[in-house]
Design an enzyme around this catalytic site. Sequence first.
Site, short mmCIF file in Angstrom:
data_model
loop_
_atom_site.label_atom_id
_atom_site.label_comp_id
_atom_site.label_asym_id
_atom_site.label_seq_id
_atom_site.Cartn_x
_atom_site.Cartn_y
_atom_site.Cartn_z
N GLY A 1 0.81 -1.21 0.00
CA GLY A 1 0.00 0.00 0.00
C GLY A 1 0.84 1.26 0.00
O GLY A 1 0.44 2.27 0.58
N GLY B 1 -1.61 7.74 -0.07
CA GLY B 1 -2.05 7.90 1.31
C GLY B 1 -0.93 7.77 2.32
O GLY B 1 0.20 8.23 2.12
N ILE B 2 -1.24 7.12 3.44
CA ILE B 2 -0.28 6.93 4.51
C ILE B 2 0.92 6.14 4.01
O ILE B 2 2.07 6.45 4.35
CB ILE B 2 -0.95 6.21 5.69
CG1 ILE B 2 -2.02 7.11 6.31
CG2 ILE B 2 0.07 5.81 6.75
CD1 ILE B 2 -2.90 6.40 7.32
N GLY B 3 0.67 5.12 3.21
CA GLY B 3 1.77 4.29 2.70
C GLY B 3 2.78 5.08 1.91
O GLY B 3 4.00 4.85 2.03
N SER C 1 -5.91 -1.01 13.12
CA SER C 1 -6.83 0.12 13.10
C SER C 1 -7.48 0.24 14.47
O SER C 1 -7.56 -0.75 15.23
CB SER C 1 -7.92 -0.11 12.03
OG SER C 1 -9.03 0.75 12.21
N TYR D 1 -14.97 -5.35 8.79
CA TYR D 1 -13.70 -4.62 8.80
C TYR D 1 -13.00 -4.79 10.15
O TYR D 1 -11.80 -5.06 10.21
CB TYR D 1 -13.95 -3.14 8.52
CG TYR D 1 -12.68 -2.30 8.55
CD1 TYR D 1 -11.72 -2.45 7.57
CD2 TYR D 1 -12.45 -1.39 9.58
CE1 TYR D 1 -10.54 -1.69 7.60
CE2 TYR D 1 -11.29 -0.63 9.62
CZ TYR D 1 -10.34 -0.79 8.62
OH TYR D 1 -9.18 -0.04 8.65
#
Length: 312
Positions: free
Chosen positions: A22, A26-28, A151, A176
């Site tokens: 990822g 984004g964060i990745g 998460s 999730y």
Amino acid sequence: MARRNIDITISPLAGSRAVVTGGSDGIGLRIVTRLALAGAELVLPVRNTRKAEAAVTGILEKAPDAQITILPLDLSSLESVARFGEDMARDGRPVHLLINNAGVMTPPTRQTTRDGFELQFGTNHLGHFALASHLLPLLRAGRARVTSQISIAANQGAINWADVNWERSYDGMRAYSQSKIAFGLFGLELERRSQAHGWGITSNLSHPGIAPTSLLSARDEIGRTEDTLGVRVIRWASKRGIVAGTPETAALPALYASTSPDAVAGRLYGPRGIGHLGGGPAEQKLYSRLRSEQDAERMWQVSEKLTGVSFP
């Protein structure tokens, strides 16, 4: 607003090889950019090569000397995961950092992976479980640090043991949460098994808090045609420095967990701010759903059976 200046120092990583799932947005993308700036050689396993190439262009603008390899990987396909493992094995070089960051969240309807697993469980957990198995010889050779990104959703819900693929009933958020609980149990069990069998790997967990990323945005690949209300609220709060973090601060827990000499195996790291939603990284109390070694052992066995892969 001062929170936006929060940062950590990353020790030089020249000579280290890092695999980050990822990592193309984004964060990745923030994670891999920081690793490149610290001198790490990067392997980016990606599903969308064009998107990855754009990401690499941006990384090289900040770290011109970065060494970056793009390889195809679709975590929702066990065949793709196995091919990636074969590509890495042919190269044969040790892996020193593995950051399991990629994920999918709450598709609008129940969807399945290519192998028939509920999409979130199959991608977030089973795909990464299989990935670690295929990379194990290289991780052992590099005495790797493995960080798995869970998460705050892993602090709610439960494993639906009677129906882990949510075939009889489906709730996107509960599914999730299950995927992230399962993934957290995996990360902790990986550490225990490494210690028991002398693999030389250390494994811990991180979570990013909340930040405006693509996770809840419109995503054609899962049938989400517009941004969710949740991501719109997060963007509003993040811009005003209210509780939520930014993509930059949200990347810090995984960076800290995977690179800091002070980060400890078998622990959880996340933002230290209000509700652990934003702010600088710090160790946090392990979520109650992740504390049972029996649950971790059971999930490991379930995962081996479903994926058809095993660890020695």
